[in-house]
Design an enzyme around this catalytic site. Structure first.
Site, short mmCIF file in Angstrom:
data_model
loop_
_atom_site.label_atom_id
_atom_site.label_comp_id
_atom_site.label_asym_id
_atom_site.label_seq_id
_atom_site.Cartn_x
_atom_site.Cartn_y
_atom_site.Cartn_z
N GLU A 35 0.81 -1.21 0.00
CA GLU A 35 0.00 0.00 0.00
C GLU A 35 0.86 1.28 0.00
O GLU A 35 0.45 2.31 -0.54
CB GLU A 35 -0.94 -0.05 1.21
CG GLU A 35 -2.09 0.90 1.22
CD GLU A 35 -2.93 0.94 -0.06
OE1 GLU A 35 -3.26 2.06 -0.48
OE2 GLU A 35 -3.24 -0.13 -0.64
N HIS A 37 3.74 1.73 -1.66
CA HIS A 37 4.06 1.99 -3.07
C HIS A 37 2.83 2.53 -3.80
O HIS A 37 2.94 3.44 -4.62
CB HIS A 37 4.47 0.68 -3.77
CG HIS A 37 5.72 0.03 -3.25
ND1 HIS A 37 5.71 -1.16 -2.58
CD2 HIS A 37 7.02 0.41 -3.32
CE1 HIS A 37 6.95 -1.51 -2.27
NE2 HIS A 37 7.77 -0.58 -2.69
P1 AMP Z 1 11.34 0.06 -2.46
O1 AMP Z 1 10.56 -0.78 -3.41
O2 AMP Z 1 11.41 -0.46 -1.08
O3 AMP Z 1 12.68 0.48 -3.04
O4 AMP Z 1 10.53 1.41 -2.32
C1 AMP Z 1 10.13 2.14 -3.45
C2 AMP Z 1 9.59 3.47 -3.00
O5 AMP Z 1 8.48 3.26 -2.11
C3 AMP Z 1 10.62 4.32 -2.22
O6 AMP Z 1 10.47 5.67 -2.60
C4 AMP Z 1 10.19 4.11 -0.78
O7 AMP Z 1 10.54 5.17 0.06
C5 AMP Z 1 8.68 4.02 -0.94
N1 AMP Z 1 8.06 3.35 0.20
C6 AMP Z 1 8.42 2.14 0.72
N2 AMP Z 1 7.66 1.87 1.81
C7 AMP Z 1 6.83 2.93 1.98
C8 AMP Z 1 5.81 3.25 2.93
N3 AMP Z 1 5.50 2.42 3.92
N4 AMP Z 1 5.16 4.42 2.80
C9 AMP Z 1 5.48 5.27 1.79
N5 AMP Z 1 6.41 5.02 0.86
C10 AMP Z 1 7.08 3.87 0.95
#
Ligand code: AMP
Length: 280
Positions: A35, A37
């Protein structure tokens, strides 16, 4: 929704969207979407005409002892979620496409990548800023959306965009949480039920620090020690860092100011979790 796997095709597609006058936003992800993402995609949709989601588990941001191989993947599920949110393009190159033989250029943001996660994950932010730069060059966005959950990452990317005069607006989105407060993360899937319970110590720490500040505690050492005891009282936890720092420079502070960043990294079992909040 278009699925694009090559850099050349992605660049041509972005060129034609720009020619048509569309505002393009990009949402970089490593997939296994949750959620958090999806919220980034919704923000992207509100701010642009075309949303490009990138789906790439970037090997260069994982250390040799980290979880690159084990990182959770669910391409079909991710594409389904992206489709249902109205994402226009998913750009999903493989590692060979992204890192062509002989590549030898790294984008490094110097100072703000040193403390916090920089200490326990050497080279991580070089991997992040380099791949984000490459993804920007592939997708040619006007806007890029990142989560505030990865505060230091967002800070490093914002710094890179400023320092290199990139014509891209960076938007940070507040952390999306589970109903009990745990920040959503693809890595939460590693937690067993007992660890999942212990993982609540991160959000509890943020809440406790906020409460202490509102009640008048300004001494960073006292807040840190209280949080460290709280975390240690939870089974399976091992503290990587608890930092009260300046939100701009990420340098540790001794006395809390009008606005202070509290950033945490805690291992719960084998899973390393991060969380943060601004205390004001
Ligand atoms: P990742 O797939 O973990 O590299 O994350 C991709 C993007 O989603 C990055 O910009 C993260 O900061 C963001 N993201 C990951 N978890 C969350 C969350 N719980 N709330 C908001 N954004 C998130």
């Amino acid at each position: 929704m278009k699925i694009i796997e090559t850099i050349g095709e992605m660049q041509r597609e972005s060129d034609s969207m720009r020619m048509a006058g569309d505002i393009i936003s990009v949402v970089p992800t490593m997939g296994f979407l949750h959620e958090g993402h999806l919220e980034l995609m919704r923000v992207a949709k509100r701010h642009s005409d075309k949303v490009v989601m990138t789906l790439f588990v970037n090997p260069t941001q994982f250390g040799p002892a980290e979880d690159f191989e084990a990182y959770p993947r669910d391409t079909e599920g991710d594409l389904e979620k992206a489709r249902s949110l109205g994402v226009d393009i998913v750009f999903m190159p493989n590692a060979i496409e992204m890192y062509q033989e002989g590549c030898q250029t790294t984008v490094r943001v110097e100072r703000i990548t040193q403390p916090l996660c920089g200490l326990s994950r050497p080279g991580h932010f070089d991997g992040v800023t380099t791949v984000v730069n490459k993804l920007f060059n592939c997708t040619k966005p006007h806007l890029a959306i990142f989560g505030q959950k990865d505060y230091q990452q967002l800070a490093a990317i914002s710094r890179m965009v400023m320092d290199l005069n990139m014509d891209i607006k960076i938007i940070g989105v507040p952390t999306v949480r589970e109903p009990d407060g745990l920040a959503m993360s693809s890595r939460n899937s590693y937690l067993n039920p007992e660890e999942r319970q212990s993982a609540l110590c991160l959000k509890k720490s943020l809440d406790l620090a906020n409460k202490m500040f509102q009640e008048g505690t300004k001494d960073a050492r006292i807040i840190k020690e209280t949080i460290e005891s709280l975390i240690k009282a939870h089974p399976f936890t091992r503290i990587d860092y608890v930092s009260l720092c300046d939100p701009m420079t990420l340098e540790e502070i001794e006395i809390l100011k009008d606005e202070t960043l509290l950033a945490l990294a805690v291992r719960v079992g084998k899973t390393r979790l991060i969380d943060n909040c601004l205390i004001r």
